[in-house]
Scaffold this active site. Structure first.
Site, mmCIF file in Angstrom:
data_model
loop_
_atom_site.group_PDB
_atom_site.id
_atom_site.type_symbol
_atom_site.label_atom_id
_atom_site.label_comp_id
_atom_site.label_asym_id
_atom_site.label_seq_id
_atom_site.Cartn_x
_atom_site.Cartn_y
_atom_site.Cartn_z
ATOM 1 N N GLY A 50 0.839 -1.187 0.000
ATOM 2 C CA GLY A 50 0.000 0.000 0.000
ATOM 3 C C GLY A 50 0.874 1.236 0.000
ATOM 4 C CD GLN A 55 3.269 5.636 2.716
ATOM 5 O OE1 GLN A 55 2.270 5.109 2.243
ATOM 6 N NE2 GLN A 55 4.267 4.926 3.242
ATOM 7 C CB CYS A 93 5.047 1.806 7.522
ATOM 8 S SG CYS A 93 4.571 3.277 6.602
ATOM 9 C CG LEU A 94 6.749 0.960 1.598
ATOM 10 C CD1 LEU A 94 6.181 1.346 0.237
ATOM 11 C CD2 LEU A 94 7.862 -0.059 1.462
ATOM 12 C CG HIS A 135 -0.922 0.971 7.217
ATOM 13 N ND1 HIS A 135 -0.062 0.518 8.194
ATOM 14 C CD2 HIS A 135 -0.173 1.722 6.371
ATOM 15 C CE1 HIS A 135 1.164 0.986 7.934
ATOM 16 N NE2 HIS A 135 1.111 1.721 6.828
ATOM 17 C CD GLU A 136 -1.372 2.527 2.710
ATOM 18 O OE1 GLU A 136 -0.962 3.699 2.574
ATOM 19 O OE2 GLU A 136 -0.607 1.582 2.969
ATOM 20 C CG HIS A 139 0.305 6.387 5.654
ATOM 21 N ND1 HIS A 139 1.448 6.979 6.140
ATOM 22 C CD2 HIS A 139 0.615 5.075 5.491
ATOM 23 C CE1 HIS A 139 2.388 6.076 6.282
ATOM 24 N NE2 HIS A 139 1.903 4.908 5.892
#
Length: 160
Positions: A50, A55, A93-94, A135-136, A139
């Protein structure tokens, strides 16, 4: 394409800021398709499942994901319904490299959003897909998984 991380204070500030609504009137269909393609490639290059627009430094409410081989893109997403049932699973997470933690999330959610053609959609999700949606959306609201995680741990560079 550079993924913003909390290792840079300016990037972290951007990651912790709620994003602006996506205004379809300001973008052509081609620009929207290019945005989705760019985000998808960035996500896949980094081996993520994702990616939220903030991000990669964009202040718009958009995220992409690929779960169980199916690719999704959402504009102005909101979780409008959640189950009482929760589960605790490991997340990473990235934007928080080499860090993992156990996060409690709702098992089922309903996501309301718009597709790339600005048509309203609702999608019911459970399990991993529901977790990724939460999660997204977090963000896009300036919330990182480490804000909710228990048992946070950093993996050393030479660990697999």
């Amino acid at each position: 394409m550079k993924i913003l991380t909390i290792n840079n204070k300016v990037d972290e500030k951007n990651l912790r800021t709620k994003t602006a609504d996506f205004d379809f009137s300001k973008f052509s269909k081609k620009e929207i398709s290019e945005l989705i393609k760019m985000m998808r490639l960035a996500m896949l290059e980094e081996k993520g499942i994702g990616l939220a627009a903030n991000q990669i430094g964009l202040n718009v409410r958009v995220f992409v994901t690929r779960v169980n081989g199916k690719f999704y893109s959402f504009f102005n997403p909101e979780i409008i319904k959640s189950s009482d049932e929760t589960s605790i699973e490991d997340e990473g997470c990235l934007s928080v490299p080499k860090t993992y933690g156990k996060v409690e999330r709702n098992e089922k959610v309903v996501l309301s959003a718009y597709d790339k053609n600005s048509k309203p959609i609702k999608i019911k999700a459970k399990g991993v897909l529901a977790r990724v949606f939460q999660h997204e959306v977090d963000h896009l609201n300036g919330i990182l998984f480490i804000d909710k995680a228990k048992d946070v741990r950093v993996i050393a560079n030479n660990a697999i």
